[in-house]
Design an enzyme around this catalytic site. Structure first.
Site, PDB file in Angstrom:
ATOM      1  NE  ARG A 285     -39.001 187.414 -27.159  1.00  0.00           N
ATOM      2  CZ  ARG A 285     -38.291 186.377 -26.762  1.00  0.00           C
ATOM      3  NH1 ARG A 285     -36.991 186.505 -26.531  1.00  0.00           N
ATOM      4  NH2 ARG A 285     -38.864 185.214 -26.588  1.00  0.00           N
TER       5      ARG A 285
ATOM      6  CG  ASP B 177     -36.574 177.564 -28.225  1.00  0.00           C
ATOM      7  OD1 ASP B 177     -37.426 178.410 -28.558  1.00  0.00           O
ATOM      8  OD2 ASP B 177     -36.155 177.461 -27.057  1.00  0.00           O
TER       9      ASP B 177
HETATM   10  C1  S3P Z   1     -38.096 178.865 -22.468  1.00  0.00           C
HETATM   11  C2  S3P Z   1     -39.367 178.712 -22.941  1.00  0.00           C
HETATM   12  C3  S3P Z   1     -39.736 178.925 -24.356  1.00  0.00           C
HETATM   13  C4  S3P Z   1     -38.508 178.918 -25.251  1.00  0.00           C
HETATM   14  C5  S3P Z   1     -37.392 179.749 -24.697  1.00  0.00           C
HETATM   15  C6  S3P Z   1     -36.967 179.210 -23.338  1.00  0.00           C
HETATM   16  C7  S3P Z   1     -37.846 178.649 -21.027  1.00  0.00           C
HETATM   17  O1  S3P Z   1     -40.369 180.178 -24.488  1.00  0.00           O
HETATM   18  O2  S3P Z   1     -38.843 179.365 -26.541  1.00  0.00           O
HETATM   19  O3  S3P Z   1     -36.277 179.736 -25.559  1.00  0.00           O
HETATM   20  O4  S3P Z   1     -36.676 178.523 -20.618  1.00  0.00           O
HETATM   21  O5  S3P Z   1     -38.825 178.600 -20.281  1.00  0.00           O
HETATM   22  P1  S3P Z   1     -41.947 180.371 -24.237  1.00  0.00           P
HETATM   23  O6  S3P Z   1     -42.237 180.070 -22.837  1.00  0.00           O
HETATM   24  O7  S3P Z   1     -42.207 181.822 -24.555  1.00  0.00           O
HETATM   25  O8  S3P Z   1     -42.627 179.444 -25.193  1.00  0.00           O
END
Ligand code: S3P
Length: 436
Positions: free
Chosen positions: A130, A323
């Site tokens: 990632r 999500d």
């Molecule tokens: C999260 C932010 C989101 C989400 C992840 C949890 C967090 O990701 O998809 O499951 O706890 O800040 P991104 O910040 O990459 O969008």
């Protein structure tokens, strides 16, 4: 772990939704950086959050589970963190392993950027794929030295923190993880940091940091984060995770004669895009007993089986339901008409490439679904047929497949069902208990 799912004639009852994953991570992190004890009730005892706990234990923070009695007299467990203040972390005795957890890796990178030692941050093979450039760039601008193998901008990362400076930064994506990494680093900066967001994303870091005594200002989509002198430990009750509730909300909508209630689920508006979309699709979902715990709104959610209708989804609602897109795609296979999901290219860099994995999995069940560059197009309703599914290290694909198995004809086998433990230990048992 092989899990066999058979069709459910009906699902009724209550589900205790585990604590919010995002808030659980942040509670441990801010608790470690605060003075005194932080106690987290309804903490998510999932693998992702354990990786955050282990990371701070590795840096000398005492964190343990204790039993206590809740307000209604029942026994419950809570996580107790003995904070050592903003400058109390020790150089980790070994590399920090974030496992499958992007939140652990990215938010921790922000904290490590402000520490006077070098640490190595690594993850499992899914997390190693990632992108980390999104946090490396702003943290370098603030003054951290961050190296990756062959400049790949992926884990493992070597982070040498130190004195940081405040920056003005425009986020290239509406990511709460990137925003939070910068906010946490700015606690250690010599001047305020200004962050411009393309669209609002979950604001749990902002809410919790203020609760711990930090200073932040938000105006429209711009946020100013101030350096901190001291944070204070707090007692916090973590709401149920709406992203976990979404699987049971959807199960109730899709399985005939069903009605499922989930109490004290977080309904922070930056997370409730799924409820807005389901209402637009015609869903019967009610929210009662709306309350507030430590700045986070909660409510009891009841979902009842009903017909759904396809819609178009895109724009600024996407970060509010990112999500939930796998389970929303499953719902769309049962909706009347076409559902178009666009502006969701971020799905490609989640625990798996979720455009590919959702399309691959739902097609195997017999759904009419096409991938696009930034989303998918789904025609419904289609009858589904049970099959053998591998979730490819992605907990939300495993849970989507399990809900699909409830409405598919025949048997569904999930070959790697253990991945649900990342965010929802006890998921399969909770599903079984609703069969009546
Ligand atoms: C999260 C932010 C989101 C989400 C992840 C949890 C967090 O990701 O998809 O499951 O706890 O800040 P991104 O910040 O990459 O969008």
């Amino acid at each position: 772990m092989h899990v066999v799912i058979t069709p459910a004639p009906q699902l009724t009852g209550e589900v205790v939704v585990p604590g919010d994953k995002s808030i659980s991570h942040r509670g441990v992190m801010l608790g470690a950086l605060a003075e005194g004890k932080t106690r987290l009730s309804h903490f998510l005892a999932g693998e992702d959050c354990y990786n955050t706990i282990k990371a701070f234990q590795n840096m000398g923070i005492d964190i343990r589970m204790e039993s206590c009695f809740s307000e209604d007299g029942s026994e419950e467990r809570r996580l107790v963190i003995q904070g050592k203040g903003l400058h109390g972390l020790k150089k980790p005795v070994k590399e920090i392993q974030a496992g499958n957890s992007g939140t652990t890796a990215r938010l921790l990178a922000g904290i490590l950027a402000g520490q006077p030692f070098e640490a190595v941050l690594d993850g499992d093979i899914s997390l190693r794929k990632r992108p980390m450039d999104r946090i490396i760039e702003p943290l370098r601008l603030m003054g951290a030295k961050i190296g990756s193998r062959d400049n790949s901008n992926t884990l493992p990362l070597a982070i040498q923190g130190g004195r940081l400076k405040g920056i003005e930064y425009t986020l290239p994506v509406a990511s709460a993880q990137v925003k939070s990494a910068i906010i946490l680093a700015s606690l250690y900066a010599d001047s305020p940091t200004v962050i411009h967001q393309p669209a609002p994303s979950r604001d749990h870091t902002e809410i919790l940091l203020r609760h711990f005594g930090g200073r932040l200002e938000t105006r429209n989509h711009t946020l100013t984060a101030y350096p901190a002198q001291e944070l204070q430990g707090r007692d916090i009750r973590i709401p149920g995770d709406i992203s976990s509730a979404a699987f049971f909300i959807t199960a109730a909508l899709l399985v005939p004669h069903s009605r499922i209630t989930m109490k004290r689920v977080g309904i922070n508006p930056t997370r409730t895009g799924i409820l807005d979309i389901y209402h637009q699709m015609g869903a019967d979902i009610s929210i009662t007993n709306i309350d507030d715990t430590d700045g986070e709104p909660v409510g009891d959610i009841t979902a009842t089986h009903c017909p759904l209708y396809g819609i178009e989804i895109g724009g600024s609602i996407i970060p509010r339901l990112i999500d939930e897109i796998p389970i929303l795609a499953l719902a769309a296979t049962q909706a009347h008409g076409t559902t178009v999901i666009r502006d969701a290219g971020e799905l490609k860099v989640k625990e798996s490439n979720r455009i590919d994995s959702v399309v691959r999995c739902l097609r195997a069940f017999g759904a009419d679904i096409e991938p696009t560059e930034d989303g998918m197009i789904i025609n419904g309703p289609s009858p589904l047929t049970g099959n053998i599914v591998t979730c490819r290290m992605d907990h939300r694909i495993a849970m989507m497949a399990a809900v699909a198995g409830l409405i598919a004809e025949g048997q569904t086998i999930i070959t790697d069902g253990q991945w649900v433990n990342v965010s929802f230990p006890g998921f399969f048992q909770a599903m079984d208990e609703l069969r009546s």
